[in-house]
Design a protein around this motif. Structure first.
Motif, mmCIF file in Angstrom:
data_model
loop_
_atom_site.group_PDB
_atom_site.id
_atom_site.type_symbol
_atom_site.label_atom_id
_atom_site.label_comp_id
_atom_site.label_asym_id
_atom_site.label_seq_id
_atom_site.Cartn_x
_atom_site.Cartn_y
_atom_site.Cartn_z
ATOM 1 N N ARG A 65 0.857 -1.192 0.000
ATOM 2 C CA ARG A 65 0.000 0.000 0.000
ATOM 3 C C ARG A 65 0.893 1.242 0.000
ATOM 4 O O ARG A 65 1.931 1.274 0.644
ATOM 5 C CB ARG A 65 -0.917 0.043 1.228
ATOM 6 C CG ARG A 65 -1.686 1.382 1.378
ATOM 7 C CD ARG A 65 -2.561 1.461 2.620
ATOM 8 N NE ARG A 65 -3.828 0.743 2.412
ATOM 9 C CZ ARG A 65 -4.817 0.694 3.316
ATOM 10 N NH1 ARG A 65 -4.671 1.284 4.502
ATOM 11 N NH2 ARG A 65 -5.924 0.028 3.048
ATOM 12 N N GLY A 66 0.495 2.256 -0.755
ATOM 13 C CA GLY A 66 1.077 3.580 -0.590
ATOM 14 C C GLY A 66 2.265 3.923 -1.462
ATOM 15 O O GLY A 66 2.853 4.997 -1.304
ATOM 16 N N PHE A 67 2.646 3.063 -2.397
ATOM 17 C CA PHE A 67 3.777 3.351 -3.270
ATOM 18 C C PHE A 67 3.680 2.460 -4.503
ATOM 19 O O PHE A 67 2.764 1.648 -4.630
ATOM 20 C CB PHE A 67 5.116 3.127 -2.537
ATOM 21 C CG PHE A 67 5.413 1.674 -2.252
ATOM 22 C CD1 PHE A 67 6.285 0.954 -3.062
ATOM 23 C CD2 PHE A 67 4.819 1.018 -1.179
ATOM 24 C CE1 PHE A 67 6.554 -0.380 -2.805
ATOM 25 C CE2 PHE A 67 5.079 -0.315 -0.923
ATOM 26 C CZ PHE A 67 5.956 -1.015 -1.736
ATOM 27 N N SER A 68 4.655 2.596 -5.406
ATOM 28 C CA SER A 68 4.695 1.772 -6.617
ATOM 29 C C SER A 68 5.912 0.865 -6.582
ATOM 30 O O SER A 68 7.044 1.350 -6.671
ATOM 31 C CB SER A 68 4.765 2.647 -7.876
ATOM 32 O OG SER A 68 3.584 3.380 -8.052
ATOM 33 N N PRO A 69 5.705 -0.455 -6.443
ATOM 34 C CA PRO A 69 6.820 -1.382 -6.653
ATOM 35 C C PRO A 69 6.928 -1.665 -8.150
ATOM 36 O O PRO A 69 5.979 -2.119 -8.779
ATOM 37 C CB PRO A 69 6.386 -2.628 -5.872
ATOM 38 C CG PRO A 69 4.885 -2.565 -5.838
ATOM 39 C CD PRO A 69 4.476 -1.137 -6.034
ATOM 40 N N VAL A 70 8.103 -1.376 -8.716
ATOM 41 C CA VAL A 70 8.285 -1.467 -10.160
ATOM 42 C C VAL A 70 9.404 -2.458 -10.469
ATOM 43 O O VAL A 70 10.467 -2.403 -9.852
ATOM 44 C CB VAL A 70 8.646 -0.095 -10.761
ATOM 45 C CG1 VAL A 70 8.704 -0.180 -12.281
ATOM 46 C CG2 VAL A 70 7.650 0.967 -10.318
ATOM 47 N N SER A 71 9.173 -3.353 -11.416
ATOM 48 C CA SER A 71 10.194 -4.313 -11.836
ATOM 49 C C SER A 71 10.653 -4.005 -13.257
ATOM 50 O O SER A 71 9.834 -3.929 -14.183
ATOM 51 C CB SER A 71 9.653 -5.748 -11.774
ATOM 52 O OG SER A 71 9.387 -6.114 -10.444
ATOM 53 N N PHE A 72 11.967 -3.798 -13.412
ATOM 54 C CA PHE A 72 12.605 -3.593 -14.705
ATOM 55 C C PHE A 72 13.364 -4.877 -15.024
ATOM 56 O O PHE A 72 14.256 -5.275 -14.271
ATOM 57 C CB PHE A 72 13.575 -2.408 -14.655
ATOM 58 C CG PHE A 72 12.927 -1.125 -14.190
ATOM 59 C CD1 PHE A 72 12.344 -0.249 -15.095
ATOM 60 C CD2 PHE A 72 12.905 -0.791 -12.837
ATOM 61 C CE1 PHE A 72 11.748 0.922 -14.658
ATOM 62 C CE2 PHE A 72 12.311 0.376 -12.396
ATOM 63 C CZ PHE A 72 11.726 1.245 -13.307
ATOM 64 N N ILE A 73 13.007 -5.543 -16.122
ATOM 65 C CA ILE A 73 13.483 -6.906 -16.365
ATOM 66 C C ILE A 73 14.602 -6.885 -17.417
ATOM 67 O O ILE A 73 14.425 -6.347 -18.518
ATOM 68 C CB ILE A 73 12.306 -7.791 -16.820
ATOM 69 C CG1 ILE A 73 11.226 -7.791 -15.728
ATOM 70 C CG2 ILE A 73 12.768 -9.220 -17.078
ATOM 71 C CD1 ILE A 73 9.823 -7.863 -16.246
ATOM 72 N N PHE A 74 15.745 -7.460 -17.050
ATOM 73 C CA PHE A 74 16.921 -7.472 -17.927
ATOM 74 C C PHE A 74 17.182 -8.848 -18.533
ATOM 75 O O PHE A 74 17.698 -8.932 -19.643
ATOM 76 C CB PHE A 74 18.150 -6.986 -17.154
ATOM 77 C CG PHE A 74 18.031 -5.551 -16.704
ATOM 78 C CD1 PHE A 74 18.485 -4.523 -17.511
ATOM 79 C CD2 PHE A 74 17.428 -5.226 -15.503
ATOM 80 C CE1 PHE A 74 18.347 -3.197 -17.128
ATOM 81 C CE2 PHE A 74 17.289 -3.905 -15.098
ATOM 82 C CZ PHE A 74 17.746 -2.887 -15.917
ATOM 83 N N LYS A 75 16.855 -9.907 -17.799
ATOM 84 C CA LYS A 75 16.991 -11.275 -18.333
ATOM 85 C C LYS A 75 15.774 -12.073 -17.882
ATOM 86 O O LYS A 75 15.257 -11.876 -16.778
ATOM 87 C CB LYS A 75 18.244 -11.965 -17.785
ATOM 88 C CG LYS A 75 19.574 -11.412 -18.251
ATOM 89 C CD LYS A 75 20.714 -12.163 -17.573
ATOM 90 C CE LYS A 75 22.038 -11.445 -17.756
ATOM 91 N NZ LYS A 75 23.038 -11.896 -16.780
ATOM 92 N N GLY A 76 15.365 -13.039 -18.732
ATOM 93 C CA GLY A 76 14.256 -13.913 -18.346
ATOM 94 C C GLY A 76 12.925 -13.198 -18.444
ATOM 95 O O GLY A 76 12.638 -12.523 -19.434
ATOM 96 N N GLY A 77 12.118 -13.346 -17.406
ATOM 97 C CA GLY A 77 10.800 -12.726 -17.391
ATOM 98 C C GLY A 77 10.212 -12.782 -15.996
ATOM 99 O O GLY A 77 10.755 -13.425 -15.097
ATOM 100 N N VAL A 78 9.091 -12.093 -15.830
ATOM 101 C CA VAL A 78 8.368 -12.077 -14.551
ATOM 102 C C VAL A 78 6.878 -12.279 -14.831
ATOM 103 O O VAL A 78 6.308 -11.605 -15.697
ATOM 104 C CB VAL A 78 8.587 -10.755 -13.783
ATOM 105 C CG1 VAL A 78 7.702 -10.719 -12.540
ATOM 106 C CG2 VAL A 78 10.048 -10.592 -13.378
ATOM 107 N N HIS A 79 6.296 -13.232 -14.095
ATOM 108 C CA HIS A 79 4.852 -13.492 -14.178
ATOM 109 C C HIS A 79 4.188 -12.795 -13.000
ATOM 110 O O HIS A 79 4.372 -13.183 -11.848
ATOM 111 C CB HIS A 79 4.593 -15.002 -14.145
ATOM 112 C CG HIS A 79 3.153 -15.360 -14.379
ATOM 113 N ND1 HIS A 79 2.726 -16.658 -14.489
ATOM 114 C CD2 HIS A 79 2.032 -14.598 -14.524
ATOM 115 C CE1 HIS A 79 1.415 -16.677 -14.685
ATOM 116 N NE2 HIS A 79 0.986 -15.434 -14.711
#
Length: 290
Positions: A65-79
């Motif tokens: 809650r209350g912020f933005s968790p951001v993922s920047f992907i360099f290898k592979g992937g994220v589901h």
């Protein structure tokens, strides 16, 4: 002639264990609590185990809650899956930007085909603070693929900058943010050079994932280090001393009190207690992974 910023501090990305997952964390640290509006940076470069079902690998359901968790992907992937019904895979070169708002539960797993595409996940997770007036907004989720990310390439072809959020020159990122923030990733071949012109009011840092950079014609910054800039110029020049990969973050300071504990970032202790209560009461929804 653009006036280059000077470096305020250089921070090492200390290796840490996050629930059994090896990560690096340059900030917060003893030297820098945060770089307003950026709260935390984690860099993970993980070989996904073959003896664990990918459905159980990665990071399981947890609230924010209350912020933005951001993922920047360099290898592979994220589901990514969340309690608002979003269910999406983004691969290398892409971004997953979630505004947690009033509360959401999400998980971040390797994609089902991770072992067919190399078996590694390398990503940066950056926590971007949300101004108080937006902390209780409805959550939102923005996936961005590598192909859909606007790019700047230098005329000599030695530098490519991916403009994810905010503006660089005449190029605008596709991610909508709740405060004035720029996030870029860049790949440099040795000898490549680029001047990042940014608003003078922005706080700014770079994180070198790998390689070695000369910054503003002055300091050298190696892989696994952050350089935090003074607010004393219109930007900074990066020149690659080796082939390098760099993350760049700049943002208008929010200048509000921060009260954080675990997965919640609010403005005071009362709001934090309310966040824990609302999570326990199920107000952030339920995430059942299929």
């Amino acid at each position: 002639m653009n006036k280059s910023r000077t470096i305020k501090s250089i921070l090492y990305a200390t290796p840490m264990d996050m629930g059994g997952m090896p990560i690096r964390q340059p900030f917060p640290s003893a030297k820098a609590e945060s770089i307003d509006p950026f709260l935390l940076l984690h860099h993970a470069d993980i070989k996904v185990p073959t003896h664990v079902d990918v459905k159980h690998a990665g990071v399981g359901p947890h609230p924010h809650r209350g912020f933005s968790p951001v993922s920047f992907i360099f290898k592979g992937g994220v589901h990514h899956r969340d309690s608002r019904g979003n269910n999406n895979v983004v691969y290398a070169g892409g971004t997953q930007w979630m505004n947690a708002g009033m509360g959401v539960i999400h998980s971040e797993r390797p994609p089902a085909d991770i072992h067919e595409i190399g078996g590694r996940q390398e990503l940066i997770q950056l926590w971007v603070n949300t101004p108080a007036k937006h902390k209780m907004d409805q959550p939102s989720y923005q996936p961005l693929t590598a192909d859909d990310t606007p790019k700047i390439t230098t005329t000599d072809g030695l530098v490519q900058v991916n403009v994810i959020a905010g503006n660089l020159g005449n190029t605008t990122g596709k991610i909508h943010t709740l405060s004035d923030v720029n996030t870029f990733t860049a790949t440099f071949q040795k000898g490549g050079k680029y001047f990042f012109q940014i608003p003078e009011s922005h706080n700014a840092f770079i994180y070198v994932l790998q390689g070695k950079m000369q910054v503003t014609g002055d300091s050298e910054v190696e892989g696994k280090y952050v350089a935090v800039f003074q607010n004393d110029g219109e930007g900074f020049e990066l020149e690659a001393l080796e082939d390098s990969t760099v993350f760049i973050g700049t943002g208008e300071p929010i200048n509000e009190p921060v009260a954080s504990h675990g997965p919640f970032v609010m403005n005071n202790q009362t709001e934090l207690m309310e966040a824990f209560r609302d999570y326990q009461l199920g107000k952030m929804g339920v995430l059942i992974e299929e």
